[in-house]
Design a protein around this motif. Structure first.
Motif, PDB file in Angstrom:
ATOM      1  N   LEU A 154       0.823  -1.212   0.000  1.00  0.00           N
ATOM      2  CA  LEU A 154       0.000   0.000   0.000  1.00  0.00           C
ATOM      3  C   LEU A 154       0.858   1.262   0.000  1.00  0.00           C
ATOM      4  O   LEU A 154       0.599   2.204  -0.759  1.00  0.00           O
ATOM      5  N   VAL A 155       1.873   1.284   0.838  1.00  0.00           N
ATOM      6  CA  VAL A 155       2.730   2.470   0.932  1.00  0.00           C
ATOM      7  C   VAL A 155       3.505   2.694  -0.365  1.00  0.00           C
ATOM      8  O   VAL A 155       3.658   3.833  -0.833  1.00  0.00           O
ATOM      9  N   ASN A 156       3.986   1.622  -0.982  1.00  0.00           N
ATOM     10  CA  ASN A 156       4.748   1.753  -2.227  1.00  0.00           C
ATOM     11  C   ASN A 156       3.896   2.289  -3.367  1.00  0.00           C
ATOM     12  O   ASN A 156       4.431   2.847  -4.341  1.00  0.00           O
ATOM     13  N   ALA A 157       2.565   2.146  -3.265  1.00  0.00           N
ATOM     14  CA  ALA A 157       1.671   2.636  -4.313  1.00  0.00           C
ATOM     15  C   ALA A 157       1.397   4.142  -4.189  1.00  0.00           C
ATOM     16  O   ALA A 157       0.789   4.732  -5.086  1.00  0.00           O
ATOM     17  N   LEU A 158       1.828   4.753  -3.093  1.00  0.00           N
ATOM     18  CA  LEU A 158       1.610   6.183  -2.903  1.00  0.00           C
ATOM     19  C   LEU A 158       2.580   6.998  -3.743  1.00  0.00           C
ATOM     20  O   LEU A 158       3.650   6.531  -4.133  1.00  0.00           O
ATOM     21  N   THR A 159       2.208   8.244  -3.988  1.00  0.00           N
ATOM     22  CA  THR A 159       3.148   9.159  -4.629  1.00  0.00           C
ATOM     23  C   THR A 159       4.234   9.546  -3.626  1.00  0.00           C
ATOM     24  O   THR A 159       4.100   9.331  -2.406  1.00  0.00           O
ATOM     25  N   THR A 160       5.314  10.138  -4.130  1.00  0.00           N
ATOM     26  CA  THR A 160       6.403  10.566  -3.246  1.00  0.00           C
ATOM     27  C   THR A 160       5.907  11.544  -2.202  1.00  0.00           C
ATOM     28  O   THR A 160       6.236  11.435  -1.008  1.00  0.00           O
ATOM     29  N   ARG A 161       5.095  12.515  -2.609  1.00  0.00           N
ATOM     30  CA  ARG A 161       4.591  13.513  -1.667  1.00  0.00           C
ATOM     31  C   ARG A 161       3.656  12.872  -0.647  1.00  0.00           C
ATOM     32  O   ARG A 161       3.693  13.213   0.534  1.00  0.00           O
ATOM     33  N   GLU A 162       2.826  11.926  -1.074  1.00  0.00           N
ATOM     34  CA  GLU A 162       1.941  11.240  -0.133  1.00  0.00           C
ATOM     35  C   GLU A 162       2.740  10.474   0.912  1.00  0.00           C
ATOM     36  O   GLU A 162       2.384  10.462   2.089  1.00  0.00           O
ATOM     37  N   ARG A 163       3.848   9.861   0.487  1.00  0.00           N
ATOM     38  CA  ARG A 163       4.685   9.142   1.458  1.00  0.00           C
ATOM     39  C   ARG A 163       5.312  10.114   2.450  1.00  0.00           C
ATOM     40  O   ARG A 163       5.437   9.805   3.645  1.00  0.00           O
ATOM     41  N   GLU A 164       5.695  11.299   1.980  1.00  0.00           N
ATOM     42  CA  GLU A 164       6.255  12.307   2.884  1.00  0.00           C
ATOM     43  C   GLU A 164       5.217  12.746   3.917  1.00  0.00           C
ATOM     44  O   GLU A 164       5.522  12.874   5.104  1.00  0.00           O
TER      45      GLU A 164
END
Length: 230
Positions: A165-175
C-alpha cells in the motif's frame, strides 16, 4: 472507529473546554494546571471514575474528554464507548500510566481520537487537546508502535500488505504519511513540507482512500508496518 476524514467542526468557543476522568486527584491537579496554562483551554470538571463520565459530559458539554483507561469501577474503554454513542459527543483522548497495550488498542477501536501515555512531556497534553478539539488525531510515536505490535497477530502478512500500500503512494503522499506516523498535526506537516494545510488535507484524503483507512491512526499503522519511519 470514528473517522477524521470528514471532521465535524468543533463547537465554536473562545476557549476549548476539557473534562478529565482519572482516579488520581494528583492527575486532576497536574493536568488542570498544564492545560489551563496553555491559554485557550478550560478544565470544566474532573471525575474520578468511568461511571461518572456520562453525567459529567451531559452536564458540562466539553469539547474534549481526557480519560484514563484504568479506573477502579468502570474503565476508560467502557466510558469511551458510552460517550461516543451519545449525540454530538466530545472528542476523546485515551491516556494511561501503565503498560496496557491491549486496552489502548481497544480504546482506538472504540473510537478514541488520540492516545497518550502519562509519561509524555507536559506540553504534549496541551498540544494534543488543542489539536483534537480542532478535529485532528494526535498520538505519540511510541504509542503507535505499541499499537502496531498489538494489532499484528500475523505480522509478516500485515507488514507485506502495508508495504504494498505504501509503495503505491506518490512521493509527496509518502512524505505526508511519514509525518502523520510521527504524530504531527496538519499545521506542523504543512510547515515541515512547505505546503498549504488544504494541500496536506487533500493528500491525507487520497492516502485514506488508497488504504481504505478510516483515519490517521489506521494510515499511520501502515506506515510503521511498512518501515516508512525509523
Amino acid at each position: 472507529m470514528t473517522s477524521d476524514t470528514a471532521v465535524v467542526e468543533p463547537r465554536r468557543a473562545e476557549r476549548f473546554s476539557v473534562l478529565i476522568a482519572d482516579d488520581d486527584p494528583f492527575v486532576h491537579r497536574g493536568l488542570t494546571a498544564i492545560l489551563e496554562a496553555a491559554g485557550d483551554l478550560t478544565v470544566v470538571a474532573c471525575v474520578d471514575d468511568g461511571d461518572q463520565v456520562l453525567d459529567a459530559v451531559d452536564r458540562h458539554r466539553p469539547h474534549v474528554l481526557l480519560v484514563d483507561l484504568v479506573m477502579k469501577r468502570v474503565g476508560g474503554v467502557a466510558a469511551i464507548t458510552a460517550v461516543l454513542n451519545r449525540p454530538d459527543p466530545p472528542r476523546v483522548i485515551a491516556m494511561t500510566a501503565l503498560d496496557v497495550d491491549g486496552l489502548v488498542a481497544d480504546a482506538i477501536r472504540a473510537g478514541a481520537h488520540s492516545f497518550l501515555r502519562k509519561v509524555e512531556p507536559p506540553h504534549t497534553f496541551a498540544l494534543a487537546v488543542t489539536a483534537v478539539a480542532a478535529g485532528t488525531t494526535v498520538f505519540s510515536e511510541q504509542c503507535l508502535r505499541m499499537l502496531v505490535a498489538v494489532q499484528s497477530p500475523t505480522k509478516a502478512a500485515a507488514d507485506a500488505r502495508s508495504a504494498t500500500l505504501v509503495n503505491a503512494l506518490t512521493t509527496r503522499e509518502r512524505e505526508v504519511l511519514a509525518e502523520v506516523a510521527r504524530g504531527q498535526a496538519t499545521a506542523v506537516i504543512a510547515r515541515a513540507l512547505h505546503l498549504g494545510e488544504t494541500t496536506v488535507k487533500a493528500h491525507l484524503q487520497s492516502i485514506y482512500t488508497k488504504f481504505g483507512s478510516a483515519n490517521r491512526v489506521d494510515a499511520a499503522v501502515h506506515a510503521v508496518r511498512a518501515g516508512l519511519i525509523d
